[in-house]
Design a protein around this motif. Structure first.
Motif, PDB file in Angstrom:
ATOM      1  N   TYR A  69      25.018  41.713  48.391  1.00 40.89           N
ATOM      2  CA  TYR A  69      24.478  40.223  48.859  1.00 40.89           C
ATOM      3  C   TYR A  69      24.636  38.647  47.960  1.00 40.89           C
ATOM      4  N   ALA A  70      23.497  39.020  47.110  1.00 40.84           N
ATOM      5  CA  ALA A  70      23.210  38.376  46.599  1.00 40.84           C
ATOM      6  C   ALA A  70      24.118  38.122  45.519  1.00 40.84           C
ATOM      7  N   MET A  71      24.580  39.043  45.004  1.00 39.85           N
ATOM      8  CA  MET A  71      25.249  38.437  43.460  1.00 39.85           C
ATOM      9  C   MET A  71      26.773  38.252  44.093  1.00 39.85           C
ATOM     10  N   ALA A  72      27.354  38.204  45.385  1.00 32.24           N
ATOM     11  CA  ALA A  72      28.485  37.713  46.725  1.00 32.24           C
ATOM     12  C   ALA A  72      28.603  35.879  45.922  1.00 32.24           C
ATOM     13  N   LEU A  73      26.293  36.371  46.398  1.00 31.52           N
ATOM     14  CA  LEU A  73      26.002  34.963  47.220  1.00 31.52           C
ATOM     15  C   LEU A  73      26.620  33.559  45.712  1.00 31.52           C
ATOM     16  N   LEU A  74      26.523  34.453  44.217  1.00 31.06           N
ATOM     17  CA  LEU A  74      26.336  33.315  43.282  1.00 31.06           C
ATOM     18  C   LEU A  74      27.258  33.477  42.507  1.00 31.06           C
ATOM     19  N   ILE A  75      27.956  34.685  42.864  1.00 26.38           N
ATOM     20  CA  ILE A  75      29.928  34.730  42.171  1.00 26.38           C
ATOM     21  C   ILE A  75      30.613  33.743  43.004  1.00 26.38           C
ATOM     22  N   TYR A  76      30.744  34.263  44.552  1.00 30.77           N
ATOM     23  CA  TYR A  76      31.621  33.329  45.512  1.00 30.77           C
ATOM     24  C   TYR A  76      31.149  31.769  45.920  1.00 30.77           C
ATOM     25  N   VAL A  77      30.027  31.624  46.593  1.00 28.00           N
ATOM     26  CA  VAL A  77      29.545  30.586  46.781  1.00 28.00           C
ATOM     27  C   VAL A  77      28.935  29.470  45.930  1.00 28.00           C
ATOM     28  N   LEU A  78      28.210  30.198  44.752  1.00 22.66           N
ATOM     29  CA  LEU A  78      27.512  28.953  43.616  1.00 22.66           C
ATOM     30  C   LEU A  78      28.899  28.746  42.677  1.00 22.66           C
ATOM     31  N   ASN A  79      29.911  29.788  43.122  1.00 23.21           N
ATOM     32  CA  ASN A  79      31.122  29.977  41.866  1.00 23.21           C
ATOM     33  C   ASN A  79      30.472  29.959  40.694  1.00 23.21           C
ATOM     34  N   LYS A  80      29.773  31.113  39.732  1.00 28.47           N
ATOM     35  CA  LYS A  80      29.432  31.604  38.763  1.00 28.47           C
ATOM     36  C   LYS A  80      29.951  32.608  38.057  1.00 28.47           C
ATOM     37  N   GLY A  81      31.959  32.623  38.043  1.00 27.24           N
ATOM     38  CA  GLY A  81      32.315  34.096  38.063  1.00 27.24           C
ATOM     39  C   GLY A  81      32.073  34.740  37.130  1.00 27.24           C
ATOM     40  N   GLU A  82      31.368  34.691  36.013  1.00 27.33           N
ATOM     41  CA  GLU A  82      30.362  34.789  34.771  1.00 27.33           C
ATOM     42  C   GLU A  82      29.901  36.518  34.836  1.00 27.33           C
ATOM     43  N   TYR A  83      29.678  36.104  35.904  1.00 25.88           N
ATOM     44  CA  TYR A  83      28.245  37.352  36.724  1.00 25.88           C
ATOM     45  C   TYR A  83      29.280  38.409  37.226  1.00 25.88           C
ATOM     46  N   TYR A  84      30.648  38.092  37.716  1.00 26.09           N
ATOM     47  CA  TYR A  84      31.634  39.105  38.225  1.00 26.09           C
ATOM     48  C   TYR A  84      31.540  40.563  37.665  1.00 26.09           C
TER      49      TYR A  84
END
Lengths: 378, 318
Positions: A69-84
């Motif tokens: 959940y936390a990573m999805a927030l970062l990657i898909y909501v805040l658009n930080k693809g680098e954490y993919y």
């Protein structure tokens, strides 16, 4: 996608076998519980109807499973693809954490053969916070397994289905962010109706906000901790740069949380309870020291390049969040004179059994499916 | 790309959108349930109680409850508290030698069972409508066919009333249902029916409240007439009024209850919790409804998430 690869290797390793033994003991105890009742294996009473099965398996367990959940927030909501690269293993632990919470509820409730009543519209009691938590968690387990399917599809090399899955995955990702936002906050709200039974140190109308914030923070911390443990355990290079960057989020969330938490306690004039020398006050102090450790460590940027320091910070945050939840549900919960609760041996063994399945499942799947990032460094 | 403080705050704001959506209304009080004019209940007057426990036996008999043994010999039904086997109990408060009845430094009886709250926490807590409040007489009833055994009702009840059958393979929640099965047949609750002194008095709650207020105004020691069994019964007893602690427990506690207590000792000493005048259910539901706003909040958040996630995953694909 090619970032992730199965690790391969032997399945029946020593840790796996230890888990298997614990699981076997837990299995026997669960049979006893089914025949002789919940009271035959637990120390639960009418005063303490919820013990570690709820406090740990569900309330702490699902928060520890918030990595996805936390990573999805970062990657898909805040658009930080680098954490993919970190998302798949995060989702895998979420899958296990949540699935096991669901399984443990099945053994905790007294009338498990009627558990499906929660989903029958004519029985649904929409004002019940537990109803919302139950339905959200059940749906989220389903969503998590769907989110994890690409790993299976890649393994089986079914390009066609993988394409379809990826096309519609955004829907499940979105729902997979909505549901934890709802139930993680509501896990806190569960206690509001217990009113004066919960110590003023933990009883507050801001419980939903405090639980949600710590769940997200625990989510980032578990990703950091688990990535480092996996790297060490499977002898892979550490992901220090990306983990260091991820770790920068943690102290900021904690500061936000602590400002709300202490501000509210001071506003209600209840902070003094922390210092009156009883066990509750002591546990409150322990809880908050554990929050301060990662703040102190991670606000010094030199520590962000040291795996040992970010590991200690992440573990401390995970303990802080876990102790907070234990405190709110068990230590701070006092149904009145004459009632005591401390988990029984059997009760603890059963919880350890559930944790064992999680570890075994994780060890098995990272070896068989493309979950862990094997990239850049190799 | 560095994670900036601004982005982070945006993230927190976004994920707690539901909570922030309508902050002022989150704590707004909702119109809550009020006492129905047909509400039935019990007035227990500790100063009239002689501790004979006829009510405990009658309760067991009329509700098919098994004896509860707490001593080694297992000779008698000797419960020490409410349990899955005991729905009604008489307890004793004693101070020191405890010689004088209905006195803080003496002793007093107290009866415990379900309070049939006006706005019950157990009903608000129950996820499956296993606990319901009869819309007419306000009795809080249990339906085992709905119950999942989650025990959230136990956690929620400020009086610790719902009990669970811990040692049963197929357990139920047990609690006093004011003998609703007898009331359906035109009878009254068994505990009141057998009470020889009128200490347990059955009746319409509004009438019971009036009666309780009348008693608080009595001069201690002066002979008065007290109804026995039911407030409507012609059966009465005349005896000197007790020295009452000037409070009707249940009139306002936790939003009010349909069971009222009068005693010569403070109610807190008798083990009754000190509660505020508002129901915890009102606070809990108020917050939840404030956050969710009839599911508009979650739907709006989902729409926002679908849009954002779609946008961000599309970009990644390119």
């Amino acid at each position: 996608m090619a970032d992730n690869k199965p690790l391969g290797g032997k399945i029946l390793t020593k840790p796996f076998l230890v888990c298997l033994v614990i699981l076997a003991i837990a299995g026997i105890l669960l049979i006893k519980r089914l025949i002789f009742g919940v009271g035959s294996v637990t120390n639960l009473t009418d005063g303490y109807p919820w013990g570690i099965w709820i406090a740990y398996d569900v309330v702490v367990g699902t928060a520890l499973a918030c990595g996805g959940y936390a990573m999805a927030l970062l990657i898909y909501v805040l658009n930080k693809g680098e954490y993919y690269p970190l998302i798949r293993s995060a989702i895998l632990t979420s899958v296990f954490g949540y699935t096991l919470a669901g399984v443990s509820i099945f053994f905790d409730v007294g009338r498990y053969w009627q558990l499906h009543n929660m989903f029958l519209p004519w029985f649904s009691q929409i004002n019940s916070i537990l109803f919302e938590v139950g339905v959200c968690i059940a749906l989220y387990v389903l969503v998590l397994w769907i989110e994890f399917t690409p790993s299976f599809l890649e393994k089986w090399k079914t390009e066609k289905y993988l394409k379809i899955a990826n096309k519609f995955m955004f829907i499940f990702i979105a729902i997979g962010i909505l549901l934890p936002t709802m139930h993680q906050s509501s896990l806190g709200s569960l206690l509001i109706i217990a009113g004066q039974k919960v110590s003023p140190l933990w009883q507050t109308n801001l419980l939903p906000l405090l639980f949600l914030t710590t769940a997200i923070t625990m989510g980032y911390s578990i990703v950091v901790m688990e990535s480092i443990l996996s790297s060490l355990g499977f002898r892979m290079p550490l992901e220090t740069p990306i983990l260091g960057k991820l770790s920068k989020i943690i102290p900021r969330l904690i500061v936000f949380y602590l400002v709300v938490r202490f501000g509210e306690l001071i506003y209600r004039g209840q902070l003094g309870l922390a210092l009156n020398g009883d066990f509750k006050g002591f546990m409150f102090i322990v809880e908050n020291i554990l929050y301060l450790i990662p703040v102190v460590i991670l606000f010094q940027s030199k520590n962000l390049t040291k795996p040992r320091m970010i590991f200690i910070a992440a573990v401390s945050m995970l303990l802080a969040g876990s102790v907070y939840r234990f405190n709110a549900f068990l230590v701070g919960f006092d149904p009145g004179p004459g009632w005591h609760y401390f988990p029984s041996f059997s009760e603890t063994m059963i919880t350890l059994g559930f944790i064992s399945i999680e570890i075994m499942g994780y060890l098995y799947l990272v070896k068989k499916l493309p979950v862990l990032p094997v990239l850049r460094h190799t | 790309m560095d994670l900036k403080r601004r982005d982070f705050i945006k993230g927190v704001a976004c994920s707690s959108l539901l909570l922030a959506a309508d902050a002022p209304s989150v704590f707004a009080a909702e119109p809550r349930k009020t006492l129905s004019s047909d509400a039935l209940g019990i007035l227990y007057d500790a100063t009239l109680c002689v501790g004979c426990k006829a009510c405990v036996a009658a309760c067991k008999q009329n509700n098919d409850m098994p004896p509860d043994h707490t001593t080694e010999e297992k000779l008698y039904d000797d419960p020490i508290d409410l349990s899955g086997k005991t729905l009604n109990i008489i307890k004793l408060y004693k101070h020191g030698a405890g010689t004088e009845k209905d006195n803080e430094t003496g002793y007093s009886y107290i009866k415990r069972h379900c309070m049939h709250c006006i706005d019950p926490s157990c009903i608000s807590a129950c996820p499956v409508k296993a606990l319901t409040k009869n819309p007419k007489n306000g009795i809080v009833e249990y339906n085992k066919d709905a119950c999942v055994g989650c025990r959230y009702c136990q956690l929620a009840c400020p009086y610790n009333i719902p009990k669970f059958e811990w040692l049963e393979a197929f357990p139920q929640i047990r609690k006093c249902q004011l003998c609703s099965h007898l009331i359906k047949k035109g009878k009254i609750s068994a505990c009141c029916d057998v009470c020889p002194t009128g200490a347990s008095l059955f009746g319409n709650v509004n009438d019971l409240l009036k009666e309780a207020k009348r008693r608080l105004e009595m001069k201690p020691g002066e002979e008065n007439v007290f109804p026995v069994a039911s407030i409507n019964s012609k059966d009465t007893t005349a005896r000197p009024a007790g020295k009452y602690f000037q409070h009707i427990y249940g009139e306002k506690e936790g939003g009010g209850t349909q069971v009222l207590f009068l005693a010569g000792v403070s109610h807190e000493k008798l083990g009754l919790p000190k509660l505020s005048d508002r129901a915890d259910a009102a606070v809990s539901e108020g917050i939840q409804h404030g956050i969710y706003k009839g599911m508009i909040g979650p739907v709006a958040l989902l729409a926002g998430l679908l849009f954002t996630v779609y946008k961000n995953t599309k970009k990644d694909d390119k």
